[in-house]
Scaffold this motif. Structure first.
Motif, short mmCIF file in Angstrom:
data_model
loop_
_atom_site.label_atom_id
_atom_site.label_comp_id
_atom_site.label_asym_id
_atom_site.label_seq_id
_atom_site.Cartn_x
_atom_site.Cartn_y
_atom_site.Cartn_z
N THR A 160 20.19 38.05 72.61
CA THR A 160 21.30 39.00 72.81
C THR A 160 20.77 40.41 73.11
OG1 THR A 160 22.71 37.72 71.33
CG2 THR A 160 23.37 39.99 71.78
N GLU B 152 24.42 29.10 71.57
CA GLU B 152 25.63 29.39 72.35
C GLU B 152 26.68 30.09 71.50
OE1 GLU B 152 27.17 26.80 75.57
OE2 GLU B 152 28.87 26.50 74.24
N LYS B 153 26.87 29.61 70.27
CA LYS B 153 27.87 30.20 69.39
C LYS B 153 27.51 31.63 69.00
CE LYS B 153 30.53 29.37 65.18
NZ LYS B 153 30.74 28.47 64.00
N LYS B 154 26.22 31.85 68.70
CA LYS B 154 25.77 33.17 68.23
C LYS B 154 25.74 34.20 69.37
CE LYS B 154 23.88 35.94 65.09
NZ LYS B 154 24.62 36.44 63.93
N THR B 155 25.32 33.78 70.56
CA THR B 155 25.21 34.72 71.68
C THR B 155 26.51 34.87 72.45
OG1 THR B 155 24.49 32.99 73.23
CG2 THR B 155 22.76 34.19 72.02
N GLY B 156 27.35 33.83 72.38
CA GLY B 156 28.58 33.84 73.17
C GLY B 156 28.33 33.56 74.64
#
Length: 278
Positions: free
Chosen positions: A219, A247-251
């Protein structure tokens, strides 16, 4: 995007097949890629049409965080794998390319080059690892995230051109240390436990904090760039489910090839020619 990932997966699958059953049909020239990874050394051999014909790999600790820590051991291991493939193909492997983590050329590029040459190869190119990976991924826009044993290398592409590269400490070694602590076991046993895909579902909750740290690195490095897709490569990316946490953490939409460990070595081999560099 789908087509390029499919082509990548097809090439990786072909390589996995020739590791088990080499193609012994004679080629007028062979191109080799040598990937000196922190956890694993991989050799890829391609024919004159740049199709995989043989390969070999061995887990080792001759490299740490992208730096060679056992010079003689590295030469010995590359020589051993080279001879194994030469015997299988009944030929001499002359030309090789290799790769180094982004932004480390001034630190260790010469040492890696010397290892490859001392093992009996003529060097034709030295790439940074994410650029090598993109020889296989062929992406135009997005970020290639190479999660190795010691570091995470990130290469951002815009219209097919690399606009930023970075390399930060945190990778598979940190995952293994976390497992060793959680299971009160040795680093070596933790590493073996991690490599077994049957254990990945159990390990994911334990490793989530480290994966989230890798996600934060991503990120931070892509901030200010229009990155809509991440592509994971490197041995550590083989961990089942790592892509979902990232994917969830970075969006950011995150893609992972069928076997991320072999993408960079294949890309290295694809860059090999018969034109030797100094």
């Amino acid at each position: 995007m789908g087509e390029s990932m499919q082509a990548c997966n097809d090439l990786v699958s072909k390589f996995e097949a020739v590791v088990a059953n080499p193609v012994i049909d004679k080629s007028k020239i062979y191109y080799t890629g040598v990937d000196l990874g922190t956890a694993c050394v991989v050799l890829v051999v391609m024919n004159s049409e740049y199709e995989p014909v043989a390969g070999a790999y061995e887990y080792s600790d001759v490299v740490k965080d992208g730096m060679i820590v056992d010079y003689f051991g590295a030469i010995t291991l590359v020589k051993k794998l080279k001879k194994k493939l030469e015997d299988l193909l009944d030929t001499e492997l002359v030309y090789s390319s290799t790769a180094i983590p982004p932004d480390t050329e001034s630190l260790d590029g010469g040492a890696i080059k010397n290892v490859i040459q001392s093992a009996g190869f003529e060097i034709t190119s030295i790439l940074d690892e994410p650029t090598a990976a993109n020889n296989v991924l062929n992406i135009k826009n997005g970020a290639i995230v190479d999660i190795g044993g010691g570091t995470t290398g990130i290469s951002i592409l815009n219209n097919g051109k690399v606009v930023k590269v970075s390399d930060e400490a945190t990778g598979g070694t940190h995952l293994t240390l976390t497992i060793a602590g959680a299971m009160s076991t040795s680093f070596e046993d933790a590493e073996l436990y991690k490599r077994n895909t049957d254990n990945h579902k159990e390990l994911l909750p334990i490793l989530k904090p480290v994966i989230e740290k890798i996600s934060t690195i991503i990120t931070t490095q892509v901030a200010g760039y229009d990155v809509k897709d991440l592509y994971l490569v490197g041995g550590t990316a083989c961990l089942g489910g790592i892509e979902k946490i990232i994917e969830k953490k970075t969006g950011i939409t995150t893609h992972k090839p069928v076997n991320p460990m072999f993408v960079t070595p294949l890309g290295i081999a694809k860059s090999c020619t018969n034109e030797v560099i100094d």
